[in-house]
Scaffold this active site. Structure first.
Site, mmCIF file in Angstrom:
data_model
loop_
_atom_site.group_PDB
_atom_site.id
_atom_site.type_symbol
_atom_site.label_atom_id
_atom_site.label_comp_id
_atom_site.label_asym_id
_atom_site.label_seq_id
_atom_site.Cartn_x
_atom_site.Cartn_y
_atom_site.Cartn_z
ATOM 1 N N ARG A 29 0.814 -1.219 0.000
ATOM 2 C CA ARG A 29 0.000 0.000 0.000
ATOM 3 C C ARG A 29 0.845 1.265 0.000
ATOM 4 N NH1 ARG A 29 -3.694 2.611 4.566
ATOM 5 N NH2 ARG A 29 -5.461 3.400 3.346
ATOM 6 N N ALA A 89 -7.315 7.111 -0.197
ATOM 7 C CA ALA A 89 -7.063 5.670 -0.254
ATOM 8 C C ALA A 89 -7.949 5.027 0.802
ATOM 9 C CB ALA A 89 -5.587 5.373 0.016
ATOM 10 N N SER A 90 -8.851 4.178 0.381
ATOM 11 C CA SER A 90 -9.825 3.590 1.297
ATOM 12 C C SER A 90 -9.154 2.720 2.346
ATOM 13 C CB SER A 90 -10.838 2.753 0.514
ATOM 14 O OG SER A 90 -11.504 3.528 -0.448
ATOM 15 N N ALA A 91 -9.848 2.518 3.460
ATOM 16 C CA ALA A 91 -9.355 1.614 4.487
ATOM 17 C C ALA A 91 -9.165 0.225 3.882
ATOM 18 C CB ALA A 91 -10.326 1.552 5.655
#
Length: 383
Positions: A29, A89-91
């Site tokens: 990530r 940026a999504s969880a």
């Protein structure tokens, strides 16, 4: 990454599938985050975090199971405490839940709406191959960032700069369409560009409340029908943003509202339990609300504003701040008596045994949206 995947597994209730674990390890990530990000602080105020100056804080955010804001103010202004998130940026837990819900198989073709930094597209490309993944992003700066991130990590899906609400007909039909931004209405292009039996997975929000994943299955007649998974909160698609800012944009000096009273506590419908607001959102359609503190108005502690999304009709309900209140003053203006609509929707919710999100569904046709309770036969047009 392994620690984060362990957290995600706990959220999912089972181990992350091997194919997604390998994808996450191949595309960490942190490689898809910009050097400058924004994190939620006290009172949800955003604070910037620069990788060069705060590497420990930056990496901690990269591998926390929380969303990370990657752009504010549509990229036009990058400083200040009042920045509005415009890309994130999504969880990771939501990322992998959505990937799981897509139920992908080798060879499937996927259209992603909302490329962002490219992380989700990288996971899809690792699983399906570059040729089977098309992703669309409306923001030109994010497009360049995503392309750079994907190339640096060895991925080359088709990255398109454009309006995601139009889909991408060139490679249609797709087996799956997935959005990483929420919508108030499903663009029919997404349905039309998905093959029969395929899936459209999208974060849903109504003007009343944000939250809920909607998974639609496409029928032979071009209808998308499905139910909700009540866990998500995403940024709204830019082309569906609402420009009104209650109350100043709807209550004009020349308006002469009618006055009445209500027995319905405004707190019972606004800022109430998620299940209540989710149901009301599907009955009220184009209504939304905002609270306004009134310290200078005698006997009014808080005022609830409700309005149509076009600002043509509005209502204000006054609460005096006491627990003993049994009646509340109501002011309404416009062709629609919107507080009456709220009262009717709340009573409908009570009469139907207080249904939660798991009892609701949605059908999308070329003519519009039909919300329903328990079964598509029990439906009503969603305004």
């Amino acid at each position: 990454m392994r620690g984060l995947l362990h957290t995600v597994s706990h959220f999912l209730g089972h181990e992350v599938a091997a194919e997604w674990r390998m994808a996450a390890e191949a595309a960490p990530r942190h490689r898809f985050l910009p050097n400058r990000i924004w994190l939620s602080g006290d009172n949800d105020r955003l604070t910037s975090c620069d990788r060069e100056h705060e590497p420990d804080r930056w990496f901690a955010a990269a591998y926390a199971d929380k969303p990370v804001v990657t752009q504010i103010n549509d990229g036009e202004e990058q400083d200040g405490p009042d920045g509005l998130p415009s890309s994130s940026a999504s969880a990771p837990s939501i990322v992998f839940r959505m990937l799981e819900l897509l139920d992908l198989s080798p060879g499937m073709r996927v259209l992603e709406i909302g490329t962002g930094t490219g992380f989700n597209a990288a996971l899809l490309a690792h699983r399906l191959g570059d040729a089977n993944v098309t992703t669309i992003e409306i923001d030109p700066a994010m497009v360049e960032l995503a392309r750079s991130n994907l190339k640096a990590n060895g991925y080359a899906p088709t990255v398109v700069h454009g309006d995601g609400s139009l889909g991408r007909s060139i490679k249609a039909p797709y087996d799956r369409v997935v959005a990483t931004c929420s919508v108030k209405r499903i663009p029919y292009a997404w349905i039309n560009q998905t093959q029969s039996g395929g899936t459209v997975l999208v974060p849903w929000e109504s003007p009343w409340i944000c939250g809920g994943l909607l998974r639609l299955t496409i029928d032979d007649d071009g209808t998308g029908t499905g139910r909700y998974i009540p866990e998500s909160a995403f940024m709204l698609m830019r082309t569906q943003r609402l420009d009104l800012r209650l109350f100043r944009d709807v209550a004009l000096e020349e308006h002469v509202p009618t006055e009445s009273t209500t027995m319905l506590n405004p707190w019972a419908v606004a800022d109430s339990a998620f299940e209540t607001q989710f149901a009301l959102g599907h009955r009220l359609g184009d209504l939304w609300y905002a609270w306004h503190q009134n310290p200078d108005v005698e006997n009014v502690a808080t005022r609830l504003w409700v309005a149509t999304t076009d600002g043509g009709s509005w209502a204000a309900v006054d609460w005096d701040g006491t627990e003993e209140a049994q009646q509340y003053a109501v002011w309404q203006h416009g062709p629609r008596q919107v507080w009456n609509e709220v009262e009717a929707a709340h009573q409908w919710w009570l009469d139907n045994d207080r249904p939660g999100p798991d009892r609701f569904g949605l059908s999308v046709t070329p003519e519009g949206h039909i919300a329903w309770l328990d079964h598509p036969a029990n439906g009503w047009p969603l305004q």
